[in-house]
Structures are given as C-alpha cells and as structure tokens.
Scaffold this motif. Structure first.
Motif, PDB file in Angstrom:
ATOM      1  N   PRO A 197      44.168  23.555  68.583  1.00  0.00           N
ATOM      2  CA  PRO A 197      44.155  24.355  69.814  1.00  0.00           C
ATOM      3  C   PRO A 197      45.125  25.531  69.661  1.00  0.00           C
ATOM      4  O   PRO A 197      46.173  25.403  69.019  1.00  0.00           O
ATOM      5  CB  PRO A 197      44.639  23.386  70.894  1.00  0.00           C
ATOM      6  CG  PRO A 197      44.501  22.027  70.307  1.00  0.00           C
ATOM      7  CD  PRO A 197      44.573  22.178  68.816  1.00  0.00           C
ATOM      8  N   LEU A 198      44.778  26.661  70.265  1.00  0.00           N
ATOM      9  CA  LEU A 198      45.600  27.855  70.124  1.00  0.00           C
ATOM     10  C   LEU A 198      47.001  27.622  70.686  1.00  0.00           C
ATOM     11  O   LEU A 198      47.979  28.148  70.152  1.00  0.00           O
ATOM     12  CB  LEU A 198      44.937  29.047  70.822  1.00  0.00           C
ATOM     13  CG  LEU A 198      45.599  30.403  70.614  1.00  0.00           C
ATOM     14  CD1 LEU A 198      45.633  30.762  69.141  1.00  0.00           C
ATOM     15  CD2 LEU A 198      44.882  31.473  71.408  1.00  0.00           C
ATOM     16  N   SER A 199      47.129  26.821  71.718  1.00  0.00           N
ATOM     17  CA  SER A 199      48.457  26.543  72.275  1.00  0.00           C
ATOM     18  C   SER A 199      49.332  25.827  71.251  1.00  0.00           C
ATOM     19  O   SER A 199      50.527  26.095  71.143  1.00  0.00           O
ATOM     20  CB  SER A 199      48.349  25.715  73.555  1.00  0.00           C
ATOM     21  OG  SER A 199      47.610  24.528  73.331  1.00  0.00           O
ATOM     22  N   THR A 200      48.759  24.928  70.465  1.00  0.00           N
ATOM     23  CA  THR A 200      49.520  24.235  69.424  1.00  0.00           C
ATOM     24  C   THR A 200      49.935  25.212  68.331  1.00  0.00           C
ATOM     25  O   THR A 200      51.072  25.180  67.847  1.00  0.00           O
ATOM     26  CB  THR A 200      48.686  23.089  68.825  1.00  0.00           C
ATOM     27  OG1 THR A 200      48.322  22.193  69.877  1.00  0.00           O
ATOM     28  CG2 THR A 200      49.456  22.337  67.755  1.00  0.00           C
ATOM     29  N   VAL A 201      49.024  26.104  67.947  1.00  0.00           N
ATOM     30  CA  VAL A 201      49.355  27.122  66.942  1.00  0.00           C
ATOM     31  C   VAL A 201      50.530  27.966  67.435  1.00  0.00           C
ATOM     32  O   VAL A 201      51.468  28.246  66.693  1.00  0.00           O
ATOM     33  CB  VAL A 201      48.125  28.013  66.645  1.00  0.00           C
ATOM     34  CG1 VAL A 201      48.502  29.205  65.770  1.00  0.00           C
ATOM     35  CG2 VAL A 201      47.028  27.205  65.980  1.00  0.00           C
ATOM     36  N   GLY A 202      50.507  28.329  68.705  1.00  0.00           N
ATOM     37  CA  GLY A 202      51.582  29.142  69.261  1.00  0.00           C
ATOM     38  C   GLY A 202      52.918  28.434  69.226  1.00  0.00           C
ATOM     39  O   GLY A 202      53.947  29.029  68.880  1.00  0.00           O
ATOM     40  N   LEU A 203      52.921  27.163  69.580  1.00  0.00           N
ATOM     41  CA  LEU A 203      54.179  26.426  69.577  1.00  0.00           C
ATOM     42  C   LEU A 203      54.696  26.219  68.163  1.00  0.00           C
ATOM     43  O   LEU A 203      55.904  26.271  67.914  1.00  0.00           O
ATOM     44  CB  LEU A 203      54.005  25.093  70.298  1.00  0.00           C
ATOM     45  CG  LEU A 203      53.809  25.224  71.814  1.00  0.00           C
ATOM     46  CD1 LEU A 203      53.381  23.894  72.404  1.00  0.00           C
ATOM     47  CD2 LEU A 203      55.068  25.720  72.487  1.00  0.00           C
ATOM     48  N   LEU A 204      53.799  26.015  67.211  1.00  0.00           N
ATOM     49  CA  LEU A 204      54.231  25.830  65.823  1.00  0.00           C
ATOM     50  C   LEU A 204      54.820  27.108  65.229  1.00  0.00           C
ATOM     51  O   LEU A 204      55.577  27.058  64.262  1.00  0.00           O
ATOM     52  CB  LEU A 204      53.066  25.335  64.969  1.00  0.00           C
ATOM     53  CG  LEU A 204      52.639  23.887  65.213  1.00  0.00           C
ATOM     54  CD1 LEU A 204      51.374  23.568  64.439  1.00  0.00           C
ATOM     55  CD2 LEU A 204      53.749  22.929  64.838  1.00  0.00           C
ATOM     56  N   GLN A 205      54.479  28.245  65.821  1.00  0.00           N
ATOM     57  CA  GLN A 205      55.003  29.502  65.293  1.00  0.00           C
ATOM     58  C   GLN A 205      56.500  29.662  65.537  1.00  0.00           C
ATOM     59  O   GLN A 205      57.118  30.582  65.028  1.00  0.00           O
ATOM     60  CB  GLN A 205      54.224  30.681  65.859  1.00  0.00           C
ATOM     61  CG  GLN A 205      52.849  30.763  65.242  1.00  0.00           C
ATOM     62  CD  GLN A 205      51.981  31.820  65.878  1.00  0.00           C
ATOM     63  OE1 GLN A 205      52.261  32.317  66.955  1.00  0.00           O
ATOM     64  NE2 GLN A 205      50.900  32.170  65.207  1.00  0.00           N
ATOM     65  N   TYR A 206      57.094  28.752  66.299  1.00  0.00           N
ATOM     66  CA  TYR A 206      58.547  28.776  66.448  1.00  0.00           C
ATOM     67  C   TYR A 206      59.245  28.380  65.153  1.00  0.00           C
ATOM     68  O   TYR A 206      60.455  28.548  65.022  1.00  0.00           O
ATOM     69  CB  TYR A 206      58.998  27.864  67.593  1.00  0.00           C
ATOM     70  CG  TYR A 206      58.836  28.509  68.944  1.00  0.00           C
ATOM     71  CD1 TYR A 206      59.654  29.562  69.326  1.00  0.00           C
ATOM     72  CD2 TYR A 206      57.859  28.084  69.821  1.00  0.00           C
ATOM     73  CE1 TYR A 206      59.511  30.169  70.550  1.00  0.00           C
ATOM     74  CE2 TYR A 206      57.705  28.684  71.059  1.00  0.00           C
ATOM     75  CZ  TYR A 206      58.540  29.723  71.423  1.00  0.00           C
ATOM     76  OH  TYR A 206      58.390  30.325  72.632  1.00  0.00           O
ATOM     77  N   LEU A 207      58.494  27.847  64.182  1.00  0.00           N
ATOM     78  CA  LEU A 207      59.104  27.533  62.889  1.00  0.00           C
ATOM     79  C   LEU A 207      59.565  28.794  62.171  1.00  0.00           C
ATOM     80  O   LEU A 207      60.540  28.771  61.419  1.00  0.00           O
ATOM     81  CB  LEU A 207      58.105  26.773  62.006  1.00  0.00           C
ATOM     82  CG  LEU A 207      57.816  25.341  62.405  1.00  0.00           C
ATOM     83  CD1 LEU A 207      56.650  24.791  61.595  1.00  0.00           C
ATOM     84  CD2 LEU A 207      59.046  24.474  62.206  1.00  0.00           C
ATOM     85  N   THR A 208      58.883  29.906  62.394  1.00  0.00           N
ATOM     86  CA  THR A 208      59.221  31.152  61.711  1.00  0.00           C
ATOM     87  C   THR A 208      60.646  31.599  61.991  1.00  0.00           C
ATOM     88  O   THR A 208      61.396  31.879  61.052  1.00  0.00           O
ATOM     89  CB  THR A 208      58.212  32.253  62.074  1.00  0.00           C
ATOM     90  OG1 THR A 208      56.920  31.825  61.677  1.00  0.00           O
ATOM     91  CG2 THR A 208      58.544  33.562  61.388  1.00  0.00           C
ATOM     92  N   PRO A 209      61.081  31.669  63.267  1.00  0.00           N
ATOM     93  CA  PRO A 209      62.466  32.093  63.471  1.00  0.00           C
ATOM     94  C   PRO A 209      63.489  31.121  62.888  1.00  0.00           C
ATOM     95  O   PRO A 209      64.571  31.536  62.467  1.00  0.00           O
ATOM     96  CB  PRO A 209      62.609  32.195  64.997  1.00  0.00           C
ATOM     97  CG  PRO A 209      61.409  31.593  65.585  1.00  0.00           C
ATOM     98  CD  PRO A 209      60.359  31.529  64.530  1.00  0.00           C
ATOM     99  N   VAL A 210      63.149  29.842  62.846  1.00  0.00           N
ATOM    100  CA  VAL A 210      64.078  28.877  62.259  1.00  0.00           C
ATOM    101  C   VAL A 210      64.228  29.146  60.760  1.00  0.00           C
ATOM    102  O   VAL A 210      65.332  29.123  60.214  1.00  0.00           O
ATOM    103  CB  VAL A 210      63.601  27.433  62.526  1.00  0.00           C
ATOM    104  CG1 VAL A 210      64.434  26.432  61.759  1.00  0.00           C
ATOM    105  CG2 VAL A 210      63.654  27.133  64.015  1.00  0.00           C
TER     106      VAL A 210
END
Length: 197
Positions: free
Chosen positions: A127-140
C-alpha cells in the motif's frame, strides 16, 4: 507527502498505530523546520515530487513491471538528457573523460538503477501509505552517514527530530509485525480430515 497522497487521493485507511507513526514523523518535520529557521522548500518540493512518483508507480505498477516501467521512464527523460549533454559539450562545460572520474560517473547509473528497480517492485506490492512510512529510513541513513562517516556536528534539535523519526519507525515496524502475524479476516484454519466413525 506519500502518506498524505495515499490517504487523500487513494482513500487508503490507516490503522490507529500507523496514525501515531505519521504523527511522530510530522512532529519530526516541525521540530527540524523550526531548528532550521525557515521553511525547507527544497526538501518539501523533493518530498512532493517523490511522493507523486510513488503514487504513479503504485497505480501504474500493476500494469507495468518494474524493469519495463524504469525503461519507459528512462526513454521519456533521455531526450532532455541528450540535449543537456549536447549543450554542455557546445559550451565547453563537459568534463567527461575516460579516467576514474568517468568510470565513477558511469557507475552512478547502476547505483541509481538498482534501488529504483527495487522501489518500483515494492511500490507495486505494498500500500502507498506503507511505502510512505518506510521512506523515513532515508533520513536515518543520511544521519548515520553524516555523523559516523563525515563527522558532522549534531545540534540537540536535530537529535530530537531524528529521535521522533526513529520512534515512528519503531511504531511502524512493531505494528507491521503484529499485523502480518494475524490471520486474514475470514481465513479459517486447516479443515480436519473426515472421521471414519
């Protein structure tokens, strides 16, 4: 941006725990923006453009595979790239040479294409919402490289912002693990064999 598009455009519903993760992520953006002192418009434009890209990949991905999709994207952008390279050559600004710098430049194509293929493949399945939340890995990962590799200073406000990002990731991960272990609604256990009695 991606989660907002998922909820507002696609009508995806988030579980309560996912909303908590979104709230942590939004709070992190506010903390980092206040610490920065001005609206980070470049970051917001990038987030909006990548969110839109994820939305398009999510919707079109079911019709087009990851590799053909990336090939189509490359074909659309290739004329603009060729024109820009021609302009650099005509103005004498081109710097490509058959040395380590040129090889490194060519290698960036592979380094860019592999993650894009993986993203395209994942965007079709999640789901696109899951993809969006996983993108928080980038700043980490950016933080880890900045602090551990480049030795950058970290003011307290940035630690608070990234702490909120980590909290969002932990909440999302725990919720994802809990949700993945539950049986699907309406799913029944194995049917017992008929008895001979």
């Amino acid at each position: 941006m991606t989660v907002a598009l998922a909820v507002l455009v696609l009508g995806e519903r988030l579980r309560t725990v996912q909303w908590v993760a979104v709230g942590c992520g939004a709070a992190a953006v506010v903390v980092l923006t206040v610490a920065y002192g001005t609206l980070p418009w470049i970051a917001l434009v990038l987030a909006g453009s990548f969110g839109t890209y994820g939305l398009l990949k999510s919707r079109l991905g079911s019709r087009v595979g990851a590799l053909p999709g990336l090939a189509a994207e490359t074909a659309v952008l290739a004329p603009a790239a060729v024109l820009y390279l021609g302009w650099l050559h005509l103005t004498g600004s081109a710097t490509f040479a058959p040395d380590w710098h040129g090889l490194a430049l060519v290698g960036t194509g592979v380094v860019t294409a592999v993650p894009l293929l993986l993203f395209n493949s994942a965007a079709r399945r999640l789901p696109l919402s899951t993809v969006g939340l996983l993108q928080y890995l980038t700043p980490v990962l950016h933080l880890a490289i900045g602090v551990l590799v480049a030795g950058e200073e970290m003011p307290p406000a940035r630690w608070w912002g990234f702490g909120l990002v980590w909290l969002a990731l932990v909440v999302l991960t725990v919720d994802g693990l809990r949700h993945s272990r539950r049986p699907a609604p309406g799913a029944e256990g194995p049917v017992p064999p008929p008895s001979d009695a």
